[in-house]
Scaffold this active site. Structure first.
Site, mmCIF file in Angstrom:
data_model
loop_
_atom_site.group_PDB
_atom_site.id
_atom_site.type_symbol
_atom_site.label_atom_id
_atom_site.label_comp_id
_atom_site.label_asym_id
_atom_site.label_seq_id
_atom_site.Cartn_x
_atom_site.Cartn_y
_atom_site.Cartn_z
ATOM 1 N N LYS A 18 16.700 20.203 -10.756
ATOM 2 C CA LYS A 18 15.904 19.028 -11.076
ATOM 3 C C LYS A 18 16.715 17.907 -11.742
ATOM 4 C CE LYS A 18 12.144 18.441 -10.646
ATOM 5 N NZ LYS A 18 11.052 18.777 -11.575
ATOM 6 N N HIS A 25 0.833 -1.221 0.000
ATOM 7 C CA HIS A 25 0.000 0.000 0.000
ATOM 8 C C HIS A 25 0.863 1.264 0.000
ATOM 9 C CE1 HIS A 25 -3.477 -2.557 1.019
ATOM 10 N NE2 HIS A 25 -2.646 -3.149 1.864
ATOM 11 N N GLU A 33 9.549 7.385 -16.937
ATOM 12 C CA GLU A 33 8.202 7.935 -17.103
ATOM 13 C C GLU A 33 7.664 7.673 -18.506
ATOM 14 O OE1 GLU A 33 8.607 11.573 -13.857
ATOM 15 O OE2 GLU A 33 8.892 11.983 -15.984
ATOM 16 N N SER A 81 15.560 20.241 -15.956
ATOM 17 C CA SER A 81 14.453 21.162 -16.193
ATOM 18 C C SER A 81 14.968 22.388 -16.919
ATOM 19 C CB SER A 81 13.822 21.578 -14.860
ATOM 20 O OG SER A 81 12.999 22.722 -15.025
#
Length: 469
Positions: free
Chosen positions: A280, A153, A287, A274
């Site tokens: 970043k 979970h 992804e 970024s």
């Protein structure tokens, strides 16, 4: 090719709408191999002369050479790869070229060509999976004694070996590999000779053609041969489940590599930055792999819906069977090219991983099972440890910090021997059940995995060896 029946030529707009060259030109090599086998068979059974068979084969090899050299441009007016090749063949060798299509239809011709193509493509997918599984074994070996949190979970649950984590994905991809083998088996029948739907009145030798093309046997029923796409669905399903597992692995690595978790480090060269925020480090490869999964699922539904209510046998809808599968093959092959390289360079910050256990109560199950060994029924032990956890939360303490006196006050059945069990390494190494997370069990899993990879390589090697003309 059907001008004898029609008074009018096919409208240009219809030629544009019905052409399939954008999908099937990549099949040219396999279509030619199928035609060579067909021409040889026609010569063997005496439907054409041996000289004509040889002339057809020489002409087909010339067409293949032109395609490979890029000097042959297909014509849209000829609709598909099959007719373009036949037309060029006839230009090269004259009227004998018109004999090539004897005893076959584009229905069985196309079905055979696609199977030849898919056999090679699915072997490539299998090779990619083996490379990925190799990378997972490598990381499991490197991180066998590294302890990290395990989650259910997305909540911290129990300590595990990071090697055990990598192997969990190894076993998932090993099932995917078996699905690839199943798809290859379902491909391994030759439709050539089934004709448009009913076979042929000519004395075709379908067994001979199947052998020449490396198939284990001809398909059993001519109607079924041209009317189903089960083997393509098997491929599509195998690819979809590969991406399911890729997506779940990618999701884990994105999360564990985030600042909030912070104990997994992704290689810089497989991340991006970024355009605005200098700090970043974005896991774009993972992804994108996760993001492309939905398209492969859509491709599976696309093919299934195309086939779901078609009447027997061949219908032109089935021309669209290739579009979704081609896309899925490309996505999966692209992912399997980049993901093993990324995985092989993932590192773990053991210090941060151990720090993340603070206030996580990851040893609570160990205490409950300790009580079970003292004769306490599990449900009662569960409740006692749950109350102890609640007390620790209220008093800002970890279970590992409790003294024997505090333990006895909370749970009277506790004895001094519990204290020596209250360590992460003890927790991991006491999980000695088969397939468990102990360092010893992980080493045994790695050993089994290495042997399995050897077996898989041997099984996959059988497929390319079956086909040579």
């Amino acid at each position: 090719m059907w001008h004898g029946r029609f008074r009018e030529d096919t409208a240009e707009v219809v030629q544009e709408f019905t052409q399939s060259l954008d999908m099937d030109w990549r099949l040219a090599k396999y279509d030619i191999y199928g035609s060579i086998a067909h021409a040889r068979m026609l010569g063997e059974v005496g439907i054409i002369t041996k000289e004509e068979s040889k002339l057809l084969e020489e002409g087909l090899r010339q067409v293949l050479k032109e395609i490979q050299e890029g000097t042959f441009s297909p014509k849209l007016s000829l609709e598909d790869v099959h007719m373009n090749i036949e037309a060029r063949l006839t230009e090269l060798i004259g009227p004998v070229g018109a004999k090539l299509h004897t005893g076959r239809s584009r229905n069985d011709q196309s079905a055979t060509t696609v199977r030849l193509f898919l056999r090679k493509e699915m072997v490539d997918v299998g090779d990619g999976l083996l490379t990925l599984m190799d990378a997972l074994i490598d990381r499991a070996t490197a991180h066998r004694t590294v302890i990290v949190p395990g989650y259910t979970h997305l909540q911290q649950a129990q300590p595990i070996s990071m090697g055990h984590y990598w192997l969990s994905h190894f076993w998932a991809f090993s099932r995917d590999f078996r699905r690839v083998l199943f798809a290859l088996d379902s491909i391994d029948e030759c439709p050539l000779g089934a004709g448009a739907l009913a076979g042929s009145t000519l004395p075709l030798d379908r067994e001979h053609t199947a052998r020449l093309l490396g198939f284990k046997k001809p398909t059993d029923n001519s109607l079924d041969s041209v009317g189903h796409r089960d083997h393509m669905l098997d491929c599509q399903y195998a690819l979809a489940v590969v991406m399911l597992h890729v997506s779940r692995l990618s999701e884990d690595l994105v999360i564990y590599g985030s600042r909030e978790f912070g104990w997994l480090d992704l290689p810089d060269s497989f991340c991006t930055g970024s355009s605005m925020m200098p700090q970043k480090k974005n896991p774009d490869v993972l992804e994108l792999a996760r993001g492309r999964t939905g398209g492969v699922y859509g491709d599976l539904i696309n093919l299934a819906v195309t086939m779901k209510a078609l009447p027997s046998t061949y219908n032109r809808d089935m021309q669209e069977d290739k579009r979704p599968l081609w896309n899925s093959l490309q996505v999966v092959k692209d992912v399997l090219e980049v993901l093993p390289l990324l995985i092989s360079r993932v590192e773990i910050d053991q210090e941060k991983a151990l720090e993340s256990f603070r206030e996580g109560f990851a040893l609570a199950t160990d205490v409950a099972e300790y009580l079970v060994l003292k004769g306490v029924p599990f449900r009662e032990a569960h409740a006692k440890v749950g109350k102890a956890v609640r007390w620790c939360i209220d008093n800002y303490k970890d279970l590992e910090e409790l003294s024997l006196e505090e333990w006895k006050e909370l749970i009277p059945e506790v004895e001094e021997d519990l204290l020596e069990l209250m360590s992460l390494e003890q927790s991991v190494n006491r999980r000695e059940t088969y397939g468990g997370t102990s360092f010893k069990q992980v080493a045994l899993q790695i050993e089994r995995g290495v042997k399995l990879l050897e077996e898989y390589r041997e099984r996959l090697a059988l497929y390319p060896a079956k086909f040579s003309l």
